[in-house]
Design a protein around this motif. Structure first.
Motif, PDB file in Angstrom:
ATOM      1  N   TYR A 260       0.844  -1.323   0.196  1.00  0.00           N
ATOM      2  CA  TYR A 260       0.008   0.052  -0.126  1.00  0.00           C
ATOM      3  C   TYR A 260       1.067   1.153  -0.139  1.00  0.00           C
ATOM      4  CZ  TYR A 260      -3.896  -2.970   1.296  1.00  0.00           C
ATOM      5  OH  TYR A 260      -4.968  -4.013   1.288  1.00  0.00           O
ATOM      6  N   ALA A 261       0.315   2.274  -0.515  1.00  0.00           N
ATOM      7  CA  ALA A 261       1.034   3.584  -0.779  1.00  0.00           C
ATOM      8  C   ALA A 261       0.055   4.424  -1.103  1.00  0.00           C
ATOM      9  CB  ALA A 261       2.229   3.671  -1.742  1.00  0.00           C
ATOM     10  N   PRO A 262       0.412   5.961  -0.772  1.00  0.00           N
ATOM     11  CA  PRO A 262      -0.348   7.031  -1.112  1.00  0.00           C
ATOM     12  C   PRO A 262      -1.035   7.035  -2.533  1.00  0.00           C
ATOM     13  CG  PRO A 262       1.236   7.925   0.168  1.00  0.00           C
ATOM     14  CD  PRO A 262       1.727   6.517  -0.105  1.00  0.00           C
ATOM     15  N   ASP A 263       0.099   6.848  -3.611  1.00  0.00           N
ATOM     16  CA  ASP A 263      -0.272   6.718  -5.066  1.00  0.00           C
ATOM     17  C   ASP A 263       0.526   5.747  -5.734  1.00  0.00           C
ATOM     18  OD1 ASP A 263       2.204   8.085  -5.033  1.00  0.00           O
ATOM     19  OD2 ASP A 263       1.340  10.080  -5.777  1.00  0.00           O
ATOM     20  N   ALA A 264       0.578   5.801  -7.072  1.00  0.00           N
ATOM     21  CA  ALA A 264       1.035   4.630  -7.985  1.00  0.00           C
ATOM     22  C   ALA A 264       2.621   5.024  -7.676  1.00  0.00           C
ATOM     23  CB  ALA A 264       0.803   4.922  -9.148  1.00  0.00           C
ATOM     24  N   GLY A 265       3.075   6.363  -8.061  1.00  0.00           N
ATOM     25  CA  GLY A 265       4.443   6.527  -7.900  1.00  0.00           C
ATOM     26  C   GLY A 265       4.960   6.376  -6.486  1.00  0.00           C
ATOM     27  N   SER A 266       4.462   6.444  -5.504  1.00  0.00           N
ATOM     28  CA  SER A 266       4.960   6.005  -4.017  1.00  0.00           C
ATOM     29  C   SER A 266       4.983   4.586  -4.004  1.00  0.00           C
ATOM     30  CB  SER A 266       4.250   6.719  -2.944  1.00  0.00           C
ATOM     31  OG  SER A 266       3.818   8.273  -3.202  1.00  0.00           O
ATOM     32  N   TRP A 267       3.927   4.025  -4.542  1.00  0.00           N
ATOM     33  CA  TRP A 267       4.092   2.454  -4.587  1.00  0.00           C
ATOM     34  C   TRP A 267       5.391   1.873  -5.250  1.00  0.00           C
ATOM     35  CZ3 TRP A 267       4.097  -1.823  -7.909  1.00  0.00           C
ATOM     36  CH2 TRP A 267       3.683  -2.801  -7.380  1.00  0.00           C
ATOM     37  N   HIS A 268       5.496   2.313  -6.534  1.00  0.00           N
ATOM     38  CA  HIS A 268       6.742   1.932  -7.065  1.00  0.00           C
ATOM     39  C   HIS A 268       8.136   2.281  -6.435  1.00  0.00           C
ATOM     40  CE1 HIS A 268       4.912   0.308 -11.007  1.00  0.00           C
ATOM     41  NE2 HIS A 268       3.916   1.394 -10.721  1.00  0.00           N
ATOM     42  N   ALA A 269       8.298   3.473  -5.970  1.00  0.00           N
ATOM     43  CA  ALA A 269       9.294   3.700  -4.968  1.00  0.00           C
ATOM     44  C   ALA A 269       9.428   2.943  -3.739  1.00  0.00           C
ATOM     45  CB  ALA A 269       9.306   5.191  -4.686  1.00  0.00           C
ATOM     46  N   ALA A 270       8.300   2.576  -3.238  1.00  0.00           N
ATOM     47  CA  ALA A 270       8.427   1.864  -1.765  1.00  0.00           C
ATOM     48  C   ALA A 270       8.826   0.266  -2.304  1.00  0.00           C
ATOM     49  CB  ALA A 270       7.074   1.859  -1.228  1.00  0.00           C
ATOM     50  N   ARG A 271       8.167  -0.167  -3.407  1.00  0.00           N
ATOM     51  CA  ARG A 271       8.475  -1.789  -3.831  1.00  0.00           C
ATOM     52  C   ARG A 271       9.906  -1.793  -3.992  1.00  0.00           C
ATOM     53  NH1 ARG A 271       6.363  -4.340  -9.194  1.00  0.00           N
ATOM     54  NH2 ARG A 271       7.827  -2.584 -10.053  1.00  0.00           N
ATOM     55  N   LYS A 272      10.483  -0.759  -4.759  1.00  0.00           N
ATOM     56  CA  LYS A 272      11.923  -0.726  -5.286  1.00  0.00           C
ATOM     57  C   LYS A 272      12.745  -0.854  -3.929  1.00  0.00           C
ATOM     58  CE  LYS A 272      15.402   1.144  -8.240  1.00  0.00           C
ATOM     59  NZ  LYS A 272      15.930   2.325  -9.056  1.00  0.00           N
TER      60      LYS A 272
END
Length: 284
Positions: A260-272
């Motif tokens: 989970y993240a605030p938005d798609a961009g944050s999601w990709h950054a958190a996943r990496k």
């Protein structure tokens, strides 16, 4: 999606949880007699007389309110796992978690919740997370938003945290159910976030996520009653969530992890940041 679930319908779910909390859960809190706590799948997977009594009452009330609906409770599903298979085709089904955070409840820690998710043919259409201690409800209706309703009637909209780079993210990260070597990878990458914690209670973690008090959360054990209501709460509060491979979540999914993240961009950054090299080559 033809089935609709209104705000008033959702408030009735919250009222059922409140009644069950007052009748079955809180009278037993810090008052569990010997023999009323038992292990299920492991020493960390507990069930109490309060869980079972609360689920019976919730199921009874739901059955009267929505005759013919499929009722899938955590404790009933432990006895009959085939219940979960009914979720896909049911016109209306309810996922019931009578006490989420049972280990905290048993320890006398006032950090546990109660959850109901309403589903139509495998899609979540409404959800409630009730706090029996503070006696307030976090509610979501698909397409209509998410909000917190206090006992006195005050209503506060829920909105996820603003996007942030990983080093400024606060996260709830549960790694115990991750397979190796992914578990070791994620544990080794936790310092890439600003802070991480686990409340041992998805109900309160989801409420904090939806209210903007943390940025990310990661889970791997996808029991439907633990996540369906919280997933909708987060989504309706403006957040973004997906399986580790980027595919969308449904409560019928039992594997694939959830981030989970605030938005798609944050999601990709958190996943990496969290999955590291394991995120390379994952399709989205």
């Amino acid at each position: 999606m033809s089935r609709t679930f209104t705000l008033e319908d959702t408030r009735k779910l919250a009222a059922i949880l409140a009644e069950s909390a007052q009748t079955e859960v809180m009278p037993r809190f810090r008052n569990l007699p010997e023999g009323s706590v038992r292990g299920k799948s492991s020493v960390r997977d507990l069930v109490t007389d309060a869980d079972e009594a609360a689920e019976r009452l919730i199921a009874s009330r739901l059955g009267k309110l929505h005759p013919g609906a499929v009722l899938i409770g955590e404790e009933a599903s432990a006895r009959n796992p085939a219940l979960l298979n009914m979720l896909v085709d049911a016109d209306l089904a309810f996922l019931i978690d009578p006490i989420d955070g049972t280990r905290n409840y048993v320890a006398g820690l006032p950090l546990f919740g109660m959850m109901i998710a309403a589903c139509h043919r495998g899609d979540v259409i409404a959800g409630v997370i009730y706090d029996p201690v503070s006696r307030d409800s976090a509610l979501a209706v698909r397409g209509e938003g998410a909000w917190l309703e206090y006992e006195g009637g005050r209503r506060v909209p829920l909105t996820v945290a603003p996007p942030a780079p990983p080093e400024d993210m606060d996260g709830f990260i549960a790694t115990g159910a991750l397979p190796e070597p992914l578990r070791t990878t994620v544990n080794g990458n936790l310092s890439r976030l600003g802070s991480t914690a686990s409340l041992r209670c998805a109900a309160h973690e989801y409420r904090m996520l939806a209210a903007g008090h943390c940025h990310v959360s990661l889970y791997n054990q996808l029991t439907a009653w633990d996540h369906a209501a919280g997933w909708l709460l987060h989504r309706e509060a403006g957040g973004y969530a997906a399986h580790f491979d980027g595919s969308p979540y449904k409560p019928t999914h039992r594997s694939g992890g959830l981030l989970y993240a605030p938005d798609a961009g944050s999601w990709h950054a958190a996943r990496k940041a969290l999955l590291g090299d394991a995120s390379e080559g994952i399709e989205t």
